[in-house]
Motif scaffolding. Structure first.
Motif, PDB file in Angstrom:
ATOM      1  N   THR A 140       0.749  -1.231  -0.009  1.00 23.74           N
ATOM      2  CA  THR A 140      -0.070   0.001   0.098  1.00 23.74           C
ATOM      3  C   THR A 140       0.829   1.234  -0.049  1.00 23.74           C
ATOM      4  O   THR A 140       0.711   2.147  -0.746  1.00 23.74           O
ATOM      5  CB  THR A 140      -0.896   0.048   1.153  1.00 23.74           C
ATOM      6  OG1 THR A 140      -0.225  -0.362   2.452  1.00 23.74           O
ATOM      7  CG2 THR A 140      -2.242  -0.913   1.128  1.00 23.74           C
ATOM      8  N   GLY A 141       1.893   1.175   0.575  1.00 28.21           N
ATOM      9  CA  GLY A 141       3.036   2.355   0.569  1.00 28.21           C
ATOM     10  C   GLY A 141       3.431   2.572  -0.630  1.00 28.21           C
ATOM     11  O   GLY A 141       3.414   3.734  -1.173  1.00 28.21           O
ATOM     12  N   LEU A 150       0.804   4.103  -2.883  1.00 28.27           N
ATOM     13  CA  LEU A 150       0.518   5.420  -2.414  1.00 28.27           C
ATOM     14  C   LEU A 150       1.496   6.571  -3.076  1.00 28.27           C
ATOM     15  O   LEU A 150       1.147   7.378  -3.545  1.00 28.27           O
ATOM     16  CB  LEU A 150       0.166   5.543  -0.964  1.00 28.27           C
ATOM     17  CG  LEU A 150      -1.019   5.170  -0.306  1.00 28.27           C
ATOM     18  CD1 LEU A 150      -0.914   5.022   1.119  1.00 28.27           C
ATOM     19  CD2 LEU A 150      -2.209   5.860  -0.834  1.00 28.27           C
ATOM     20  N   ARG A 151       2.651   5.883  -2.779  1.00 27.43           N
ATOM     21  CA  ARG A 151       3.773   6.600  -3.439  1.00 27.43           C
ATOM     22  C   ARG A 151       3.713   6.851  -5.068  1.00 27.43           C
ATOM     23  O   ARG A 151       4.060   8.098  -5.506  1.00 27.43           O
ATOM     24  CB  ARG A 151       5.082   6.190  -3.223  1.00 27.43           C
ATOM     25  CG  ARG A 151       5.766   6.381  -1.890  1.00 27.43           C
ATOM     26  CD  ARG A 151       7.018   6.162  -1.432  1.00 27.43           C
ATOM     27  NE  ARG A 151       7.149   4.523  -1.320  1.00 27.43           N
ATOM     28  CZ  ARG A 151       6.756   3.821  -0.529  1.00 27.43           C
ATOM     29  NH1 ARG A 151       6.521   4.386   0.815  1.00 27.43           N
ATOM     30  NH2 ARG A 151       7.004   2.581  -0.435  1.00 27.43           N
ATOM     31  N   MET A 177       1.535  11.511   4.346  1.00 33.40           N
ATOM     32  CA  MET A 177       2.496  10.535   4.235  1.00 33.40           C
ATOM     33  C   MET A 177       3.807  11.164   4.614  1.00 33.40           C
ATOM     34  O   MET A 177       4.745  10.583   5.330  1.00 33.40           O
ATOM     35  CB  MET A 177       2.824   9.994   2.622  1.00 33.40           C
ATOM     36  CG  MET A 177       1.581   9.025   2.467  1.00 33.40           C
ATOM     37  SD  MET A 177       1.751   8.669   0.773  1.00 33.40           S
ATOM     38  CE  MET A 177       3.034   7.313   0.736  1.00 33.40           C
ATOM     39  N   GLY A 198       4.498  11.019   8.158  1.00 32.99           N
ATOM     40  CA  GLY A 198       4.785   9.866   9.063  1.00 32.99           C
ATOM     41  C   GLY A 198       3.281   9.222   9.403  1.00 32.99           C
ATOM     42  O   GLY A 198       3.271   8.198  10.219  1.00 32.99           O
ATOM     43  N   VAL A 253      -2.603   7.298   6.502  1.00 30.31           N
ATOM     44  CA  VAL A 253      -3.715   7.780   5.548  1.00 30.31           C
ATOM     45  C   VAL A 253      -5.050   6.998   6.038  1.00 30.31           C
ATOM     46  O   VAL A 253      -5.024   6.039   6.353  1.00 30.31           O
ATOM     47  CB  VAL A 253      -3.476   7.288   4.162  1.00 30.31           C
ATOM     48  CG1 VAL A 253      -4.338   7.296   2.838  1.00 30.31           C
ATOM     49  CG2 VAL A 253      -2.002   8.212   3.569  1.00 30.31           C
ATOM     50  N   VAL A 267      -7.441   3.916   1.728  1.00 27.57           N
ATOM     51  CA  VAL A 267      -6.596   2.738   1.450  1.00 27.57           C
ATOM     52  C   VAL A 267      -7.107   1.361   1.336  1.00 27.57           C
ATOM     53  O   VAL A 267      -6.896   0.712   0.394  1.00 27.57           O
ATOM     54  CB  VAL A 267      -5.704   2.505   2.626  1.00 27.57           C
ATOM     55  CG1 VAL A 267      -4.534   1.421   2.462  1.00 27.57           C
ATOM     56  CG2 VAL A 267      -4.882   3.826   3.230  1.00 27.57           C
ATOM     57  N   ARG A 292      -2.575  -1.902   8.907  1.00 28.63           N
ATOM     58  CA  ARG A 292      -2.032  -1.157   9.879  1.00 28.63           C
ATOM     59  C   ARG A 292      -2.641  -0.819  11.195  1.00 28.63           C
ATOM     60  O   ARG A 292      -2.003  -0.466  12.164  1.00 28.63           O
ATOM     61  CB  ARG A 292      -1.596   0.284   9.296  1.00 28.63           C
ATOM     62  CG  ARG A 292      -0.624   0.314   8.068  1.00 28.63           C
ATOM     63  CD  ARG A 292       0.639   0.032   8.648  1.00 28.63           C
ATOM     64  NE  ARG A 292       1.620   1.311   8.272  1.00 28.63           N
ATOM     65  CZ  ARG A 292       2.421   1.181   6.914  1.00 28.63           C
ATOM     66  NH1 ARG A 292       2.186   0.310   6.217  1.00 28.63           N
ATOM     67  NH2 ARG A 292       3.028   2.356   6.832  1.00 28.63           N
ATOM     68  N   GLN A 327      -8.458  -1.681   9.983  1.00 31.53           N
ATOM     69  CA  GLN A 327      -8.278  -2.182   8.554  1.00 31.53           C
ATOM     70  C   GLN A 327      -8.241  -3.977   8.449  1.00 31.53           C
ATOM     71  O   GLN A 327      -8.505  -4.429   7.494  1.00 31.53           O
ATOM     72  CB  GLN A 327      -6.794  -1.537   8.184  1.00 31.53           C
ATOM     73  CG  GLN A 327      -6.974  -0.390   7.967  1.00 31.53           C
ATOM     74  CD  GLN A 327      -5.208   0.504   7.441  1.00 31.53           C
ATOM     75  OE1 GLN A 327      -4.444  -0.333   7.072  1.00 31.53           O
ATOM     76  NE2 GLN A 327      -5.248   1.713   7.380  1.00 31.53           N
TER      77      GLN A 327
HETATM   78  P1  AMP Z   1       5.264   2.038   3.742  1.00 30.82           P
HETATM   79  O1  AMP Z   1       5.909   2.191   2.495  1.00 30.82           O
HETATM   80  O2  AMP Z   1       4.689   0.909   4.291  1.00 30.82           O
HETATM   81  O3  AMP Z   1       6.263   2.589   4.908  1.00 30.82           O
HETATM   82  O4  AMP Z   1       4.261   3.474   3.796  1.00 30.82           O
HETATM   83  C1  AMP Z   1       4.566   4.661   3.512  1.00 30.82           C
HETATM   84  C2  AMP Z   1       3.270   5.269   4.056  1.00 30.82           C
HETATM   85  O5  AMP Z   1       2.251   5.214   3.278  1.00 30.82           O
HETATM   86  C3  AMP Z   1       2.890   5.270   5.544  1.00 30.82           C
HETATM   87  O6  AMP Z   1       3.777   6.132   6.540  1.00 30.82           O
HETATM   88  C4  AMP Z   1       1.416   5.766   5.646  1.00 30.82           C
HETATM   89  O7  AMP Z   1       1.575   7.168   5.458  1.00 30.82           O
HETATM   90  C5  AMP Z   1       1.213   5.387   4.122  1.00 30.82           C
HETATM   91  N1  AMP Z   1       0.599   4.146   4.399  1.00 30.82           N
HETATM   92  C6  AMP Z   1       0.976   2.761   3.834  1.00 30.82           C
HETATM   93  N2  AMP Z   1       0.109   1.902   4.044  1.00 30.82           N
HETATM   94  C7  AMP Z   1      -0.786   2.148   4.754  1.00 30.82           C
HETATM   95  C8  AMP Z   1      -2.107   1.976   5.272  1.00 30.82           C
HETATM   96  N3  AMP Z   1      -2.074   0.417   5.427  1.00 30.82           N
HETATM   97  N4  AMP Z   1      -2.786   2.717   6.196  1.00 30.82           N
HETATM   98  C9  AMP Z   1      -2.611   4.031   6.096  1.00 30.82           C
HETATM   99  N5  AMP Z   1      -1.484   4.621   5.735  1.00 30.82           N
HETATM  100  C10 AMP Z   1      -0.841   3.554   4.962  1.00 30.82           C
END
Ligand code: AMP
Length: 183
Positions: free
Chosen positions: A33-34, A37-38, A55, A58, A61, A66, A88, A92
């Motif tokens: 998901t990260g 989102l990126r 994001m 830190g 979302v 998501v 997370r 969820q």
């Molecule tokens: P990650 O790559 O998993 O470290 O995710 C990077 C950022 O994306 C996180 O710090 C959140 O802001 C957002 N994010 C990723 N996965 C989730 C999720 N399951 N729920 C909410 N925010 C998420």
């Protein structure tokens, strides 16, 4: 049939790295998901604009947002997926459970990667992603402990949790994961 897998663990534990190795090796759909989102942020989509500040700070979302991404991507395969970074929090996890029941694709293994805080912090600082500065790292670790770590017990209760010591060489870790997948 391949077993559907989830990687759990704090930021910097190696979830993304291991999920990539395993998905490539066994042709799984890797759903981070990260990462998704990126990509939205990079492609300057409406969704990306909605989440970029959260994001970068830190924070997590919004759950509904998501969940839409997860649903859309899970529908792309019925031949094995690896979730990384979702769920997370407990809400969820419950949503995921509902989605998986509706598509009849149960989650079968959760690999819980554990690594001590000081190693996580130095790994994240070395990684150098945009959200990898000291303040944000502190926020993400706090959120992990308060919000995400309770999922360890949640999945333990489902009898699908496997603990993996994440502070070792990545090949050693992927070898252990492959052995556990086969057993
Ligand atoms: P990650 O790559 O998993 O470290 O995710 C990077 C950022 O994306 C996180 O710090 C959140 O802001 C957002 N994010 C990723 N996965 C989730 C999720 N399951 N729920 C909410 N925010 C998420």
């Amino acid at each position: 049939m391949k077993k559907n897998i989830l990687f759990l663990g704090p930021p910097g534990a190696g979830k993304g790295t291991q999920a990539s190795i395993i998905s490539e090796c066994f042709s799984y759909l890797h759903l981070s998901t990260g990462e998704l989102l990126r990509q939205e942020v990079e492609n300057k989509t409406n969704l990306g604009a909605q989440v970029v500040d959260i994001m970068n700070s830190g924070q997590l979302v919004n759950d509904a947002l998501v969940l839409e991404i997860v649903k859309k991507n899970l529908s792309l395969t019925n031949n094995g997926w690896i979730l990384d970074g979702y769920p997370r929090n407990l809400s969820q996890a419950n949503s995921l459970d509902e989605v998986l029941q509706s598509i009849n694709q149960p989650l079968e293994i959760v690999f819980n990667l554990s690594v001590e805080d000081d190693i996580l912090v130095s790994r994240l600082l070395n990684r150098g992603r945009k959200d990898d500065n000291e303040q944000t790292i502190r926020t993400r670790l706090k959120i992990y402990k308060e919000t995400t770590a309770p999922l360890i017990n949640y999945f333990k209760g489902m009898n699908i949790l496997d603990d993996i010591q994440g502070d070792r060489d990545l090949k050693t870790i992927s070898k252990e994961i492959k052995q556990k997948m086969a057993s």
